[in-house]
Design an enzyme around this catalytic site. Structure first.
Site, PDB file in Angstrom:
ATOM      1  CG  ASN A 113       3.160  27.009 -18.255  1.00 14.31           C
ATOM      2  OD1 ASN A 113       2.164  26.290 -18.295  1.00 14.31           O
ATOM      3  ND2 ASN A 113       4.325  26.574 -17.818  1.00 14.31           N
ATOM      4  NE  ARG A 157       5.104  23.130 -20.098  1.00  9.22           N
ATOM      5  CZ  ARG A 157       4.943  22.590 -18.900  1.00  9.22           C
ATOM      6  NH1 ARG A 157       4.311  23.252 -17.956  1.00  9.22           N
ATOM      7  NH2 ARG A 157       5.402  21.385 -18.639  1.00  9.22           N
ATOM      8  CG  HIS A 182      10.892  18.300 -18.684  1.00  9.05           C
ATOM      9  ND1 HIS A 182      11.351  17.312 -17.829  1.00  9.05           N
ATOM     10  CD2 HIS A 182      10.038  19.062 -17.949  1.00  9.05           C
ATOM     11  CE1 HIS A 182      10.783  17.451 -16.644  1.00  9.05           C
ATOM     12  NE2 HIS A 182       9.982  18.507 -16.685  1.00  9.05           N
ATOM     13  NE  ARG A 219       5.972  14.576 -11.563  1.00  7.66           N
ATOM     14  CZ  ARG A 219       6.267  15.405 -12.550  1.00  7.66           C
ATOM     15  NH1 ARG A 219       7.095  15.021 -13.500  1.00  7.66           N
ATOM     16  NH2 ARG A 219       5.750  16.612 -12.585  1.00  7.66           N
ATOM     17  CD  GLU A 263      11.204  24.524 -19.831  1.00  8.81           C
ATOM     18  OE1 GLU A 263      10.395  23.646 -20.155  1.00  8.81           O
ATOM     19  OE2 GLU A 263      11.480  24.801 -18.656  1.00  8.81           O
TER      20      GLU A 263
END
Length: 398
Positions: free
Chosen positions: A7, A93, A182, A241, A385
């Site tokens: 990643n 990813r 996600h 956020r 993940e």
């Protein structure tokens, strides 16, 4: 098969070597501050338990960082493989796959071109993800590479869910629509929840709650709606956020504070959410601690967060036409019992009954936290993940 999952970020690179036959992680770690001063390397050998924690390591660029990773994995004393020939594939990813990709794909020139083309939709992520792919191409030209997209799992959404009510040309020419993110986590967790339920024809709401947070409605294994949109800014309130707000708000703030578009983007992405309301931290643990000690702003941040997640759950029950299970995952979803408590409280009339006492217990693994009388199962599922990326890579290479 042994799959190295990478990643790659703009100044960091996470890695994990996974044996997909045993589903065991052999080694993992992270390269941080790449190309910046004071670079550090963290490595964990999961077989022997050997750890290198935040070891200063020169890494002027991603090529050097990946070389450091490969050398450590093959280290005679603390490595886990004898040579890179032991690695069957590299899984990457990649954040944005746009409308091009609804599944993982083997890397080729066309895939690279499309990832580059989509950089405008994920300017902080796609170029960084691509760096890792190109470096591996040079260092390991004969090793297959697979990319797994955050957006892919959400491509089953119907058009009435992913389209925005903006002029047609903004969709056809600029590809303005909801994509969702996600996806790897939502896919893994919804599949696991379906297994726990013991049926495939299921209606599941996945709450991936961390510093970044998103909710998805999954029916019979397919996403019918998700909270994040064109970018990961949309949806529920997050660490920094803002999530969903009146579209006129940023325009009003820009005008009143004389801010540029870039400055406004920073304000909404990095200075809002829990941090904006609480003011002291974006970490949910800090919010909880301060709330317990009587901090009013912390209490407001906590209540706002829980309310917004609860609102999405309610709307997705309608979208699904009912719900069989709600699955909590991510750093907050898995570890913050007060978050699960605040979100589920008041949903009893929908048949969602949380066992509040059991919910307080920190139990490892996947746990059912609903009462025996609850019509809806409430699960805590540990997301994986990297394992999902490794499995997708192994599937394609086979």
């Amino acid at each position: 098969m042994k799959i190295l999952v990478i990643n790659s970020g703009s100044s960091s690179l996470k890695f994990e070597l996974i044996d997909t036959e045993t589903k065991k992680t052999l080694a993992k770690g992270i390269c941080e501050r790449i190309g910046i001063s004071n670079q550090i390397f963290t490595y964990k050998n999961k077989v022997t338990g050997y750890n290198e924690i935040e070891k200063p390591t020169p890494m002027q660029d991603h090529k050097v960082a990946i070389q450091v990773v490969l050398e450590k994995l093959q280290d005679k004393t603390n490595g886990v493989i004898s040579s890179m020939d032991d690695v069957d594939a590299i899984g990457h990813r990649v954040v944005h796959g746009g409308e091009y990709f609804d599944d993982a794909v083997l890397v080729n020139d066309d895939v690279i071109k499309k990832i580059e083309e989509l950089a405008d939709l994920a300017p902080l992520h796609n170029p960084a993800n691509l760096m890792g792919i190109k470096v591996i191409q040079k260092l390991l030209p004969n090793t297959p590479q697979v990319v797994v997209f955050d957006t892919a799992f959400h491509q089953t959404m119907p058009d009435y869910a992913y389209r925005y009510p903006v002029p047609e040309e903004d969709y056809t020419e600029l590809k303005v629509r909801k994509y969702g993110f996600h996806g790897t986590s939502h896919k893994f967790v919804s599949n696991r929840a379906s297994e726990l339920l013991g049926k495939k024809d299921s209606k599941i709401i996945v709450c991936h709650l961390g510093n970044g947070a998103s909710i998805s409605a999954v029916k019979d294994g397919k996403v019918i709606d998700t909270s994040m949109g064109l970018t990961p800014l949309a949806g529920v309130m997050m660490g920094t956020r803002c999530g969903d707000i009146d579209p006129a708000v940023p325009l009003y703030i820009m005008q009143k504070r004389n801010l540029s578009a870039s400055e406004t983007d920073t304000r909404l992405n990095k200075k809002s959410g829990l941090l904006g309301i609480f003011g002291k931290s974006s970490d949910f643990r800090d919010v909880q601690d301060a709330m317990i000690n009587g901090d009013k702003r912390a209490k407001l941040a906590y209540e706002m967060f829980c309310y917004r997640v609860r609102s999405y759950i309610g709307s997705y029950i309608v979208a699904l036409g009912g719900v069989d299970a709600i699955a909590f995952t991510g750093g907050i979803g898995e570890n913050a019992f007060r978050a699960r408590e605040g979100i589920c409280r008041g949903l009893e009339f929908l048949g969602i009954e949380l066992d509040y006492e059991k919910n307080k217990e920190m139990i490892s693994g996947d746990v059912e936290y609903s009462k025996p009388t609850s019509k809806v199962k409430i699960y805590k599922i540990e997301t994986a993940e990297e394992l999902m990326i490794a499995n997708d890579a192994a599937r394609l290479v086979k």
